[in-house]
Design a protein around this motif. Structure first.
Motif, mmCIF file in Angstrom:
data_model
loop_
_atom_site.group_PDB
_atom_site.id
_atom_site.type_symbol
_atom_site.label_atom_id
_atom_site.label_comp_id
_atom_site.label_asym_id
_atom_site.label_seq_id
_atom_site.Cartn_x
_atom_site.Cartn_y
_atom_site.Cartn_z
ATOM 1 N N GLN A 8 48.010 45.244 33.097
ATOM 2 C CA GLN A 8 46.878 44.409 32.871
ATOM 3 C C GLN A 8 46.483 44.156 31.271
ATOM 4 O OE1 GLN A 8 43.522 43.709 35.659
ATOM 5 N NE2 GLN A 8 44.595 42.934 37.350
ATOM 6 N N ILE A 9 46.929 45.580 31.048
ATOM 7 C CA ILE A 9 46.416 45.093 29.878
ATOM 8 C C ILE A 9 47.561 45.549 28.671
ATOM 9 C CG2 ILE A 9 46.237 47.397 28.005
ATOM 10 C CD1 ILE A 9 44.174 49.289 29.777
ATOM 11 N N TYR A 10 48.826 45.866 29.955
ATOM 12 C CA TYR A 10 50.050 45.808 29.229
ATOM 13 C C TYR A 10 50.431 43.911 29.166
ATOM 14 C CZ TYR A 10 55.458 45.870 28.127
ATOM 15 O OH TYR A 10 56.953 45.716 27.227
ATOM 16 N N LEU A 11 49.663 43.375 29.898
ATOM 17 C CA LEU A 11 50.761 42.033 29.989
ATOM 18 C C LEU A 11 49.177 41.338 28.449
ATOM 19 C CD1 LEU A 11 50.282 40.725 33.198
ATOM 20 C CD2 LEU A 11 51.648 39.393 31.369
ATOM 21 N N GLN A 12 48.088 41.772 28.648
ATOM 22 C CA GLN A 12 46.923 41.014 27.359
ATOM 23 C C GLN A 12 47.511 41.872 25.665
ATOM 24 O OE1 GLN A 12 44.402 44.259 28.278
ATOM 25 N NE2 GLN A 12 42.785 43.130 30.060
ATOM 26 N N ARG A 13 48.683 42.553 26.124
ATOM 27 C CA ARG A 13 48.998 43.172 24.704
ATOM 28 C C ARG A 13 49.968 42.009 24.381
ATOM 29 N NH1 ARG A 13 48.869 49.484 25.312
ATOM 30 N NH2 ARG A 13 47.176 49.539 24.659
ATOM 31 N N CYS A 14 51.252 42.077 25.483
ATOM 32 C CA CYS A 14 52.415 40.885 25.130
ATOM 33 C C CYS A 14 51.875 39.410 25.130
ATOM 34 C CB CYS A 14 53.366 41.184 26.739
ATOM 35 S SG CYS A 14 54.442 42.631 27.062
ATOM 36 N N LEU A 15 50.687 39.541 25.657
ATOM 37 C CA LEU A 15 50.161 37.741 25.882
ATOM 38 C C LEU A 15 49.135 37.471 23.972
ATOM 39 C CD1 LEU A 15 49.186 36.738 29.005
ATOM 40 C CD2 LEU A 15 51.053 35.830 27.517
ATOM 41 N N GLY A 16 48.611 38.291 23.179
ATOM 42 C CA GLY A 16 48.059 38.508 22.023
ATOM 43 C C GLY A 16 46.249 38.413 22.451
ATOM 44 N N LEU A 17 46.581 39.173 23.809
ATOM 45 C CA LEU A 17 44.784 38.432 24.554
ATOM 46 C C LEU A 17 44.469 39.917 24.148
ATOM 47 C CD1 LEU A 17 45.485 36.934 27.921
ATOM 48 C CD2 LEU A 17 44.895 35.546 25.369
ATOM 49 N N PRO A 18 43.239 40.026 23.832
ATOM 50 C CA PRO A 18 41.686 41.015 23.983
ATOM 51 C C PRO A 18 41.950 41.838 25.105
ATOM 52 C CG PRO A 18 40.912 39.178 23.949
ATOM 53 C CD PRO A 18 41.875 38.693 24.512
ATOM 54 N N THR A 19 41.937 43.037 25.237
ATOM 55 C CA THR A 19 41.044 44.242 26.341
ATOM 56 C C THR A 19 39.984 44.232 26.648
ATOM 57 O OG1 THR A 19 43.281 45.119 26.071
ATOM 58 C CG2 THR A 19 41.787 46.510 27.245
ATOM 59 N N PRO A 20 39.384 44.202 27.672
ATOM 60 C CA PRO A 20 38.054 44.228 28.300
ATOM 61 C C PRO A 20 38.167 46.209 28.200
ATOM 62 C CG PRO A 20 39.188 42.967 29.766
ATOM 63 C CD PRO A 20 39.842 43.732 28.458
ATOM 64 N N ILE A 21 36.665 46.186 28.647
ATOM 65 C CA ILE A 21 35.967 47.558 28.679
ATOM 66 C C ILE A 21 36.354 47.184 30.226
ATOM 67 C CG2 ILE A 21 34.314 48.985 29.167
ATOM 68 C CD1 ILE A 21 33.109 47.799 26.466
ATOM 69 N N TYR A 22 36.995 48.909 30.749
ATOM 70 C CA TYR A 22 36.951 48.828 32.584
ATOM 71 C C TYR A 22 35.997 49.981 32.629
ATOM 72 C CZ TYR A 22 40.630 45.412 32.301
ATOM 73 O OH TYR A 22 41.605 44.522 32.037
ATOM 74 N N ALA A 23 35.460 49.714 34.216
ATOM 75 C CA ALA A 23 34.970 50.545 34.557
ATOM 76 C C ALA A 23 34.904 50.423 36.308
ATOM 77 C CB ALA A 23 33.154 50.602 34.954
ATOM 78 N N HIS A 24 35.767 51.361 37.250
ATOM 79 C CA HIS A 24 36.507 51.344 38.393
ATOM 80 C C HIS A 24 35.487 51.923 39.820
ATOM 81 C CE1 HIS A 24 39.666 49.048 36.916
ATOM 82 N NE2 HIS A 24 39.527 49.054 37.409
ATOM 83 N N HIS A 25 34.660 51.569 40.661
ATOM 84 C CA HIS A 25 33.971 52.524 40.778
ATOM 85 C C HIS A 25 34.713 52.310 42.252
ATOM 86 C CE1 HIS A 25 33.523 48.785 44.071
ATOM 87 N NE2 HIS A 25 33.105 48.085 42.814
ATOM 88 N N PRO A 26 33.910 53.112 43.298
ATOM 89 C CA PRO A 26 34.891 54.243 44.902
ATOM 90 C C PRO A 26 34.623 53.003 45.583
ATOM 91 C CG PRO A 26 33.129 55.594 43.787
ATOM 92 C CD PRO A 26 32.858 54.566 43.376
ATOM 93 N N VAL A 27 35.274 53.141 46.254
ATOM 94 C CA VAL A 27 35.611 52.130 47.384
ATOM 95 C C VAL A 27 34.851 52.609 48.262
ATOM 96 C CG1 VAL A 27 36.958 50.680 48.756
ATOM 97 C CG2 VAL A 27 37.316 50.983 46.098
ATOM 98 N N ALA A 28 33.457 51.539 49.110
ATOM 99 C CA ALA A 28 33.205 52.233 50.477
ATOM 100 C C ALA A 28 34.291 52.521 51.689
ATOM 101 C CB ALA A 28 32.416 51.343 50.580
ATOM 102 N N LEU A 29 34.382 53.602 52.286
ATOM 103 C CA LEU A 29 34.683 53.990 53.083
ATOM 104 C C LEU A 29 34.348 54.232 54.226
ATOM 105 C CD1 LEU A 29 36.947 56.736 51.723
ATOM 106 C CD2 LEU A 29 37.858 54.200 51.600
ATOM 107 N N ALA A 30 34.544 53.652 55.680
ATOM 108 C CA ALA A 30 34.319 54.035 56.402
ATOM 109 C C ALA A 30 34.555 55.067 57.055
ATOM 110 C CB ALA A 30 34.872 52.431 57.439
ATOM 111 N N SER A 31 33.787 56.074 58.217
ATOM 112 C CA SER A 31 33.705 57.263 58.780
ATOM 113 C C SER A 31 35.946 57.960 58.691
ATOM 114 C CB SER A 31 32.981 57.221 60.118
ATOM 115 O OG SER A 31 32.854 56.502 60.700
ATOM 116 N N ASP A 32 36.627 56.168 59.674
ATOM 117 C CA ASP A 32 37.845 57.186 59.893
ATOM 118 C C ASP A 32 38.509 56.916 58.752
ATOM 119 O OD1 ASP A 32 37.867 54.356 59.308
ATOM 120 O OD2 ASP A 32 38.053 53.333 61.794
#
Ligand code: GLU
Length: 284
Positions: free
Chosen positions: A198-222
């Motif tokens: 997505q960052i690469y695409l933003q650069r190709c299109l001349g668009l700004p890059t937002p800040i990113y924060a990725h939280h963990p994904v909830a997992l079941a016990s299995d």
């Protein structure tokens, strides 16, 4: 520029605990900074869509008191914007037509560049790929820390328009994040691997890059992604308040129990600290 966050569910099922976490985290992060929070329905993939799902997700968000600060944006209404971006990339020769089918790709999944210099004889145009440069792309995720990836090594030239004519997720998300002037993307770590594309695409299109924060994904016990197993999903069974308490706990936040949902939101906003969000999931 006003701080803007967003929640971008795909209408492929119910609002489950995993997606509630993304909604809550993106909401609290931007609202604690007095920004605006937007909802975008990513109904860009009709074959995967579940009828009625978008309406149910929006109704459930309302049940939680989560209100978009602008009318909900539907990706199904954004085809022209995606086509314009694809045209821009083709015209500037940053993208090209590809005639390869999935079965022709190597097991590594890295596109070998077969159609990069033109369609080989006998091949017909199917999809459109973005030409990637052989260079590392880096960013610092506010939860996961520094990320570095060379797309030429990990994925190769990637698809921005699918063989069925639909814009690929990566393209649509980048065009819409820019259109909605999103300054921060808070979402599940299952999408961390998409971010450099997505960052690469933003650069190709001349668009700004937002800040990113990725939280963990909830997992079941299995170990499976929780959202896929409706039976074990806390939000199906619990009251909105209980589900929100669980989401806050999952996100590492300390929030004293409150008698009512509005007080719980108030406290959650007061106490929100992105720095407390754990990097990896624990099983509920
Ligand atoms: N629509 C995507 C999903 O539901 C999320 C896209 C995003 O947050 O960038 O998985």
């Amino acid at each position: 520029m006003i701080r803007t966050g967003r929640f971008a569910p795909s209408p492929t099922g119910e609002l489950h605990f995993g997606s509630l976490i993304a909604a809550v985290a993106s909401y609290l992060q931007v609202k604690s900074g007095s920004g605006r929070w937007l909802v975008r329905v990513e109904d860009i993939d009709p074959p995967r869509e579940v009828p009625g799902s978008a309406e149910r997700i929006l109704r459930d968000l309302q049940r939680f008191g989560l209100q978009s600060d602008q009318p909900v944006l539907y990706q199904s209404e954004r085809t022209e914007a995606y086509e314009a971006a694809i045209r821009q990339l083709l015209d500037s020769r940053q993208a090209y037509w590809c005639g390869c089918s999935r079965s022709e790709l190597p097991a590594s999944g890295v596109y070998p560049g077969t159609c990069r210099t033109g369609l080989p004889p006998g091949k017909k145009s199917r999809s459109i790929r973005l030409r990637v440069r052989d260079e590392p792309i880096g960013f610092t995720d506010l939860v996961q820390g520094p990320v570095r990836e060379n797309l030429a090594e990990s994925v190769g030239d990637f698809i921005i328009r699918r063989a069925d004519g639909l814009a690929a997720y990566q393209l649509a998300v980048v065009v819409d994040d820019a259109f909605q002037e999103v300054t921060e993307v808070v979402r599940g770590a299952d999408l961390l691997g998409s971010t450099t594309r997505q960052i690469y695409l933003q650069r190709c299109l001349g668009l700004p890059t937002p800040i990113y924060a990725h939280h963990p994904v909830a997992l079941a016990s299995d170990g499976t992604k929780l959202g896929k197993r409706l039976g074990s999903d806390p939000i199906a069974a619990a009251s909105p308040q209980r589900a929100l308490e669980l989401a806050l706990r999952f996100l590492g936040q300390s929030c004293p129990p409150q008698p009512e949902l509005p007080e719980l939101w108030h406290q959650a906003l007061e106490n929100w600290q992105l720095a407390k969000v754990p990097r990896t999931a624990f099983t509920l």
